[in-house]
Design an enzyme around this catalytic site. Structure first.
Site, short mmCIF file in Angstrom:
data_model
loop_
_atom_site.label_atom_id
_atom_site.label_comp_id
_atom_site.label_asym_id
_atom_site.label_seq_id
_atom_site.Cartn_x
_atom_site.Cartn_y
_atom_site.Cartn_z
N CYS A 114 -8.00 2.71 8.07
CA CYS A 114 -9.47 3.08 7.85
C CYS A 114 -10.47 2.24 8.55
O CYS A 114 -9.81 1.30 10.60
CB CYS A 114 -9.28 1.69 6.45
N GLU A 119 0.83 -1.51 -0.23
CA GLU A 119 0.15 -0.30 -0.14
C GLU A 119 1.07 1.50 -0.10
O GLU A 119 1.26 2.81 -0.98
CB GLU A 119 -1.33 0.11 1.44
N THR A 129 -3.30 3.02 5.66
CA THR A 129 -4.99 2.48 6.35
C THR A 129 -4.45 1.41 7.11
O THR A 129 -5.97 1.55 7.90
CB THR A 129 -6.08 2.16 5.43
#
Length: 497
Positions: free
Chosen positions: A385, A317, A355
């Site tokens: 998140c 990511e 996240t």
């Protein structure tokens, strides 16, 4: 539960184990159905206890050799089948001792299993046969029960052949070598509470990514190529591979003109350019919350800011997010790094976050940056998140009172690793395991309260399997601690909607 016991039908089996399984007695229960049934009636009369049957057996399945060890996941007898839910971690403990171990059904018969009976048992998937285990099972009286058998004879080398004495010695040596694992299984038994953290397992972004690959396979047929792991879980990847998904590391491994799915963790613009250059049909499974972070980085860098990206540099990511503006993004992995990092212009700085970080650690890093750079721009909404935050909050609720915390998830899953770290910071002994096969028996000795959760990329059926296994070590009270509910759903891309 009453004291544990090892049942060794034959005197030579008892001799091989005596003094090697700790303070637990090794009982000579005798050979055959009648003696085994009598021993079980005696041992089980006072209530439940942990019973481990250990001895030698004959192989039914081809490929087994003398000295191999069979751990029963069920015992089949004339009166029915007894499941053995602790077989997988027991087998893993035996393998760590260097033994060759097989997990499967053991058939108990009043007489030697051969000829037509042997062929029928083999066709039914049984690995080995003995003359006692099914009749010894009642000795546990509903308590923990396990069967470990070392192979003497095989279909290729039956008992009535030269070499049987030598193979018997080989089997007994294997049984002796197995003793430390048997000791650990016995120590792991007992009553306990298992507390499940809720929410756990799949989040909306993971469900969406898996659904995209499923739908692509249904609509377009195999193969469908996927760059990197669609989500960081070995079981999910294996299941999709079995359906026809082909996982590759880089775009140049995908044949020209083929269809490729981009994984949930997001990719750099350069990857999309490579896909276009190869004329690939791209289906984007990037989690919308990751897409949000990419957009933030583009916006910050577009106005000339240095962007501090709080996260782990080696995570996919982060690699994809950095690729949005490589010259403007600086990855900050720790509070110590945040205390020394230098931007081009201290008046033009912003930050974003991976996240799947631990909320407390990410906030610590952000606080250091805010203290150093008064002009620092923060994301309009938090980058970590909702699913990561929710799972960490739920795990904290169960970790505080737990002797042990088990987090189901793969080792390359950032959010799963963070869960184990969060539990450890709450003072619990915590372990990350991909599935029940990685459950170490030694973790359970003396443990009476276990907290369980799973990372956002781990299927919940793996948790179910773990709980079933833990319940096999003794009476277990299973509870759930819920700190919130999730009803988030993400739309699918047009290619598969």
């Amino acid at each position: 539960m009453r004291p544990t016991v090892v049942c060794a039908p034959l005197a030579v089996e008892r001799y091989a184990l005596r003094g090697r399984v700790g303070p637990v007695p090794v009982m000579p229960t005798g050979m055959g159905r009648e003696r085994s049934a009598a021993a079980a009636a005696h041992l089980g009369a006072g209530g439940s206890r942990a019973v481990l049957v250990a001895g030698v057996a004959g192989a039914l399945a081809p490929g087994l050799r003398a000295g191999d060890v069979v751990v029963a996941n069920e015992v089949r007898g004339p009166d029915g089948t007894v499941p053995v839910p602790t077989a997988v971690p027991l087998a893993a403990a035996l393998r760590r001792l260097g033994l060759t171990v097989h997990v499967g059904a053991v058939v108990s018969s009043p007489a030697l299993v051969s000829g037509t009976a042997g062929e029928a048992a083999r066709a039914g998937g049984a690995l080995a046969a003995d003359m006692e285990s099914a009749w010894l099972a009642p000795a546990a009286a509903g308590g923990p029960f396990a069967v470990v058998r070392a192979i003497v004879d095989t279909p290729e080398r039956p008992l009535a052949r030269p070499g049987t004495p030598v193979r018997g010695i080989v089997a007994l040596r294997a049984l002796r070598r197995a003793a430390p694992a048997l000791r650990d299984w016995l120590a792991a038994t007992g009553e306990r509470t298992v507390e499940l953290a809720e929410p756990r397992s799949f989040c909306a972004g993971v469900e969406r990514a898996i659904d995209i690959v499923d739908r692509a396979l249904n609509r377009y047929g195999a193969p469908v190529y996927v760059r990197r792991q669609i989500v960081h879980n070995a079981h999910v990847v294996r299941g999709l591979q079995e359906r026809g998904a082909v996982f590759v590391q880089e775009i140049d491994e995908v044949p020209r003109g083929a269809r490729v799915v981009l994984a949930a963790h997001g990719v750099a613009p350069a990857v999309r350019a490579q896909a276009a250059a190869r004329d690939l049909a791209v289906i984007d499974a990037t989690c919308p919350l990751v897409t949000k972070v990419h957009a933030e980085v583009r916006r910050y860098s577009g106005r000339g800011d240095t962007v501090f990206l709080i996260g782990h540099a080696d995570h996919e990511e982060v690699e994809g997010t950095v690729g949005e503006a490589p010259g403007d993004v600086v990855v900050v992995e720790s509070a110590a790094a945040a205390a020394t990092v230098q931007p081009r212009d201290a008046a033009r700085v912003a930050y974003a976050m991976q996240t799947t970080l631990a909320v407390d650690e990410a906030e610590e890093i952000a606080a250091v940056l805010r203290g150093r750079f008064p002009a620092l721009t923060a994301p309009r909404r938090g980058d970590i998140c909702y699913a990561t935050t929710n799972r960490q909050r739920a795990l904290r609720a169960v970790a505080a009172g737990a002797d042990l915390v088990l987090v189901v998830g793969s080792r390359n899953s950032s959010n799963s690793k963070r869960l184990a770290e969060v539990a450890a910071r709450e003072g619990a002994t915590a372990h990350l395991l991909d599935d029940v096969g990685e459950l170490d028996l030694s973790w359970l000795a003396g443990v009476r309260r276990i907290g369980v959760s799973a990372g956002a990329s781990a299927p919940d059926h793996l948790v179910d399997e773990l709980v079933t296994c833990l319940s096999g070590f003794g009476p277990a009270t299973v509870t759930t601690t819920t700190t919130g509910t999730e009803d988030v759903r993400f739309t699918l891309p047009k290619e598969v909607s």
